[in-house]
Motif scaffolding. Structure first.
Motif, PDB file in Angstrom:
ATOM      1  N   ILE A 203       0.821  -1.216   0.000  1.00 45.10           N
ATOM      2  CA  ILE A 203       0.000   0.000   0.000  1.00 45.10           C
ATOM      3  C   ILE A 203       0.850   1.258   0.000  1.00 45.10           C
ATOM      4  O   ILE A 203       0.344   2.344  -0.261  1.00 45.10           O
ATOM      5  CB  ILE A 203      -0.976   0.037   1.199  1.00 45.10           C
ATOM      6  N   SER A 204       2.142   1.123   0.283  1.00 43.89           N
ATOM      7  CA  SER A 204       2.990   2.313   0.347  1.00 43.89           C
ATOM      8  C   SER A 204       4.441   1.900   0.117  1.00 43.89           C
ATOM      9  O   SER A 204       4.873   0.857   0.611  1.00 43.89           O
ATOM     10  CB  SER A 204       2.839   2.980   1.723  1.00 43.89           C
ATOM     11  N   VAL A 205       5.165   2.706  -0.656  1.00 42.16           N
ATOM     12  CA  VAL A 205       6.584   2.436  -0.910  1.00 42.16           C
ATOM     13  C   VAL A 205       7.360   3.730  -0.709  1.00 42.16           C
ATOM     14  O   VAL A 205       6.978   4.773  -1.247  1.00 42.16           O
ATOM     15  CB  VAL A 205       6.808   1.912  -2.348  1.00 42.16           C
ATOM     16  N   SER A 206       8.413   3.658   0.087  1.00 36.86           N
ATOM     17  CA  SER A 206       9.283   4.820   0.275  1.00 36.86           C
ATOM     18  C   SER A 206      10.639   4.518  -0.342  1.00 36.86           C
ATOM     19  O   SER A 206      10.797   3.512  -1.025  1.00 36.86           O
ATOM     20  CB  SER A 206       9.408   5.134   1.761  1.00 36.86           C
ATOM     21  N   ASP A 207      11.611   5.382  -0.100  1.00 35.82           N
ATOM     22  CA  ASP A 207      12.914   5.190  -0.732  1.00 35.82           C
ATOM     23  C   ASP A 207      13.553   3.865  -0.342  1.00 35.82           C
ATOM     24  O   ASP A 207      14.169   3.198  -1.160  1.00 35.82           O
ATOM     25  CB  ASP A 207      13.853   6.348  -0.354  1.00 35.82           C
ATOM     26  N   SER A 208      13.411   3.473   0.920  1.00 40.46           N
ATOM     27  CA  SER A 208      14.138   2.275   1.347  1.00 40.46           C
ATOM     28  C   SER A 208      13.263   1.197   1.982  1.00 40.46           C
ATOM     29  O   SER A 208      13.772   0.197   2.459  1.00 40.46           O
ATOM     30  CB  SER A 208      15.262   2.669   2.312  1.00 40.46           C
ATOM     31  N   TRP A 209      11.963   1.397   2.017  1.00 41.53           N
ATOM     32  CA  TRP A 209      11.101   0.357   2.580  1.00 41.53           C
ATOM     33  C   TRP A 209       9.762   0.334   1.860  1.00 41.53           C
ATOM     34  O   TRP A 209       9.411   1.289   1.159  1.00 41.53           O
ATOM     35  CB  TRP A 209      10.889   0.563   4.086  1.00 41.53           C
ATOM     36  N   ALA A 210       9.044  -0.760   2.068  1.00 44.23           N
ATOM     37  CA  ALA A 210       7.679  -0.875   1.559  1.00 44.23           C
ATOM     38  C   ALA A 210       6.782  -1.325   2.704  1.00 44.23           C
ATOM     39  O   ALA A 210       7.255  -1.829   3.721  1.00 44.23           O
ATOM     40  CB  ALA A 210       7.619  -1.871   0.409  1.00 44.23           C
ATOM     41  N   VAL A 211       5.478  -1.127   2.522  1.00 40.77           N
ATOM     42  CA  VAL A 211       4.510  -1.451   3.572  1.00 40.77           C
ATOM     43  C   VAL A 211       3.379  -2.266   2.958  1.00 40.77           C
ATOM     44  O   VAL A 211       2.839  -1.895   1.909  1.00 40.77           O
ATOM     45  CB  VAL A 211       3.930  -0.162   4.206  1.00 40.77           C
TER      46      VAL A 211
ATOM     47  N   ALA B  62      13.103 -10.744   1.810  1.00 39.82           N
ATOM     48  CA  ALA B  62      12.933  -9.439   2.459  1.00 39.82           C
ATOM     49  C   ALA B  62      13.374  -9.484   3.917  1.00 39.82           C
ATOM     50  O   ALA B  62      13.450 -10.550   4.530  1.00 39.82           O
ATOM     51  CB  ALA B  62      11.472  -9.001   2.382  1.00 39.82           C
ATOM     52  N   SER B  63      13.676  -8.307   4.463  1.00 44.18           N
ATOM     53  CA  SER B  63      13.909  -8.153   5.899  1.00 44.18           C
ATOM     54  C   SER B  63      12.696  -7.463   6.508  1.00 44.18           C
ATOM     55  O   SER B  63      12.369  -6.337   6.114  1.00 44.18           O
ATOM     56  CB  SER B  63      15.138  -7.274   6.154  1.00 44.18           C
ATOM     57  N   VAL B  64      12.040  -8.148   7.436  1.00 43.44           N
ATOM     58  CA  VAL B  64      10.892  -7.539   8.111  1.00 43.44           C
ATOM     59  C   VAL B  64      11.413  -6.575   9.169  1.00 43.44           C
ATOM     60  O   VAL B  64      12.156  -6.980  10.059  1.00 43.44           O
ATOM     61  CB  VAL B  64       9.999  -8.622   8.740  1.00 43.44           C
TER      62      VAL B  64
ATOM     63  N   GLN C 216      17.877  -6.268  -4.022  1.00 43.79           N
ATOM     64  CA  GLN C 216      16.700  -6.448  -4.878  1.00 43.79           C
ATOM     65  C   GLN C 216      15.820  -5.201  -4.795  1.00 43.79           C
ATOM     66  O   GLN C 216      15.759  -4.544  -3.757  1.00 43.79           O
ATOM     67  CB  GLN C 216      15.901  -7.672  -4.420  1.00 43.79           C
ATOM     68  N   PRO C 217      15.127  -4.866  -5.883  1.00 44.13           N
ATOM     69  CA  PRO C 217      14.290  -3.664  -5.857  1.00 44.13           C
ATOM     70  C   PRO C 217      13.046  -3.858  -4.989  1.00 44.13           C
ATOM     71  O   PRO C 217      12.547  -4.980  -4.846  1.00 44.13           O
ATOM     72  CB  PRO C 217      13.895  -3.478  -7.329  1.00 44.13           C
ATOM     73  N   LEU C 218      12.574  -2.762  -4.434  1.00 46.60           N
ATOM     74  CA  LEU C 218      11.327  -2.800  -3.670  1.00 46.60           C
ATOM     75  C   LEU C 218      10.167  -3.096  -4.620  1.00 46.60           C
ATOM     76  O   LEU C 218      10.239  -2.797  -5.815  1.00 46.60           O
ATOM     77  CB  LEU C 218      11.096  -1.445  -2.991  1.00 46.60           C
ATOM     78  N   PRO C 219       9.086  -3.675  -4.100  1.00 49.62           N
ATOM     79  CA  PRO C 219       7.910  -3.893  -4.955  1.00 49.62           C
ATOM     80  C   PRO C 219       7.202  -2.565  -5.232  1.00 49.62           C
ATOM     81  O   PRO C 219       7.596  -1.518  -4.718  1.00 49.62           O
ATOM     82  CB  PRO C 219       7.036  -4.811  -4.095  1.00 49.62           C
TER      83      PRO C 219
END
Lengths: 363, 363
Positions: free
Chosen positions: B263-271, B291-293, B309-312
């Motif tokens: 639902i949300s992607v930032s520069d270094s993480w996704a949610v 992934a690292s939780v 690896q790239p973020l989704p």
């Protein structure tokens, strides 16, 4: 008359007096619309109606199901989905509640933090949005420097931008209140700056600066030029509390318990029928007054008594305080409201005066 | 045709091929009645019916609701409530399923570990009991030296003692299998000795020695004079598995996932929209492949990708493996059964071929 001892276990009970005390303490600091109580903590329209009755008629939700359920319960005057949703079916289901008949007072505002979430909201018929700004916690929210650009994009899609929200969740549990105050102020400085930029892109209806939670409810100092501009706080846990928040210096007290019954007693421990399926465990073990919790299993807590106190008997009822309210309630169907809970030599007493269904669970 | 991408999130999915593989591996080692699958792991009569279809027609339950639901679903030939219950209403509700008509094949056996639980079972019309023996884990179960006395007491009340159970739950996750084998054998030596003493107090129908779980399923060596006498194993998690059990050297693979959506992607993480209300958290954070939780919130997981690896993207679906299956499933209404799950460059694919309601939740 139903007593605690008549309730099948495990079950949730709410201490009526403690709940009322928590609600009154919050309303004194954040009256009426200056609080936007969060529904996710309890997922109950019956509990929400209690908050509306003392003047908090705008609510915060975490899921479309909460939004839709609140609207159906007649509590939809001003609902904020403070969370991003990319499900067109659910966005449309919310939009369908916004018909144009004059008797319909439902208003639904959806948080957006990306062009994708803005576009989906607009395409699905959502009319009002809030720009969700990342004020320091690595979760949702557009980065502050992109907030006004996103607002302009949303306006270009024809949706109404009502303001900004920024949840400083990483600061909720800072134990030192001076340190917390300083950090919250920095986060809110960011948010207020974003608001001014967002408002420049939006219309006169852009008025909301929404933030905070139970752990920061009283930090938006009305004499501080920045903090005073935060015009609504999204607290939810305060009404029922849990042992995690209870460890902080907050005026609210724990009002929610899981009632268990002792099913087995050995020489040095006892076991109750409360376990991982009736307790949110992300904040650790629950608390039992006077007891040491050894461990929790799927359906059990094994515990011993402190200070040489005797173990209970098979069939005795025990009050368990969960470490985290929100995921605990999500495991139950009903909260029983109890008047005058007392724990004495004859066990736990109290009269069950109401039942609040946990009717907004799931998604 | 429904695909994974059509399911609203968060939701549970079961990998049909992995599930079938787990079921086959278990049935090869513990065929038919030598396994008494535990219902508490999944709380689904539809899943239980799959196990009955491969010959496991006797089941273990943790709650009266599970027992009653299994009987109503026509799966009640031999149900064991492997847990103490002191609720007369629920004991009577179970007893009412045992009417005397010749067409009724429901049989319900209830674990007892004290005079109180024995007396309540007898008074409420329960006909069959098992003596629950503590074989080393501090939870329920009579101490071994008192087992035969309790059996004699139960017989004096007119109930039929079918045998003993002893859950060596403290040994389920011993990582070194030789050490685990030795410790399980010691625990079972205790249990088998208790059985012989209990049987001396009971009738010819006293035949059951029930123990174990997923972590010990293959340790009841048929060539060992003690271990061979354990004639049923109460494993439940094996069918779906979780990352906690997955860390052990067991042949079963994880077949259950929570599907989330970004639902949300930032520069270094996704949610993603999977969080504390869709995941049992007592065994810690869930796992996302590659992934690292970072952390879990009520409705979110924040994560980053490993190995550069790239973020989704927002809207991508992500498979989450819960650390503990049982309390995870207890938060959901349905498991969707998916054929040929594959994760590739175009995302997650798979056809939804069935839905199993989680219809035995709560108590």
């Amino acid at each position: 008359m139903t007593r605690i001892s008549d309730l099948p276990t495990p079950t949730l009970i709410v201490d009526r007096q403690k709940f009322d005390g928590n609600v009154a303490k919050m309303a004194a600091v954040r009256p009426g619309r200056t609080l936007r109580p969060h529904i996710k903590a309890h997922k109950s329209t019956a509990l929400a109606a209690q908050l509306a009755a003392v003047g908090h008629t705008a609510f915060t939700c975490a899921t479309p199901r909460e939004v839709i359920g609140m609207a159906h319960a007649g509590l939809g005057t001003d609902l904020l989905l403070a969370n991003e949703t990319v499900d067109p079916t659910r966005l449309r289901a919310m939009a369908q509640l916004l018909d144009t008949s004059s008797s319909n007072t439902t208003r639904i505002t959806v948080a957006i933090d990306s062009e994708t979430t803005a576009t989906l909201a607009a395409e699905c018929g959502i009319k009002d949005v809030l720009i969700d700004v990342n004020v320091g916690m690595p979760r949702c929210g557009v980065s502050p420097e992109r907030a006004s650009e996103l607002a302009a994009f949303a306006v270009s899609l024809g949706v109404n931008v009502r303001g900004v929200m920024g949840y400083e969740g990483h600061l909720m549990a800072v134990a030192n209140r001076d340190e917390q105050r300083t950090k919250v102020r920095s986060a809110m400085e960011l948010l207020v700056k974003c608001f001014d930029e967002v408002r420049a892109q939006s219309g006169d209806d852009c008025t909301i600066i929404s933030a905070g939670g139970t752990g920061t409810f009283d930090l938006y100092d009305p004499s501080d030029p920045v903090l005073a501009r935060v015009n609504e706080v999204q607290a939810g846990s305060y009404a029922l509390m849990d042992s995690h928040y209870g460890a902080l210096e907050l005026p609210f007290v724990q009002a929610l318990y899981v009632v268990g019954i002792v099913i087995s007693v050995s020489d040095s421990w006892a076991v109750i029928d409360v376990g991982l399926k009736s307790l949110g465990m992300d904040h650790g073990n629950p608390t039992i007054a006077g007891a040491s919790v050894w461990f929790c299993s799927d359906e059990h807590i094994t515990f011993s008594m402190k200070d040489g106190q005797p173990l209970p008997y098979v069939g005795d009822r025990v009050l368990v305080q969960p470490a985290h309210v929100d995921p605990t309630i999500a495991l139950h169907e009903t909260m029983h409201i109890v008047d005058q809970i007392e724990t004495g030599e004859k066990g736990i007493s109290g009269t069950v005066i109401d039942a609040w269904p946990v009717n907004l669970r799931h998604w």
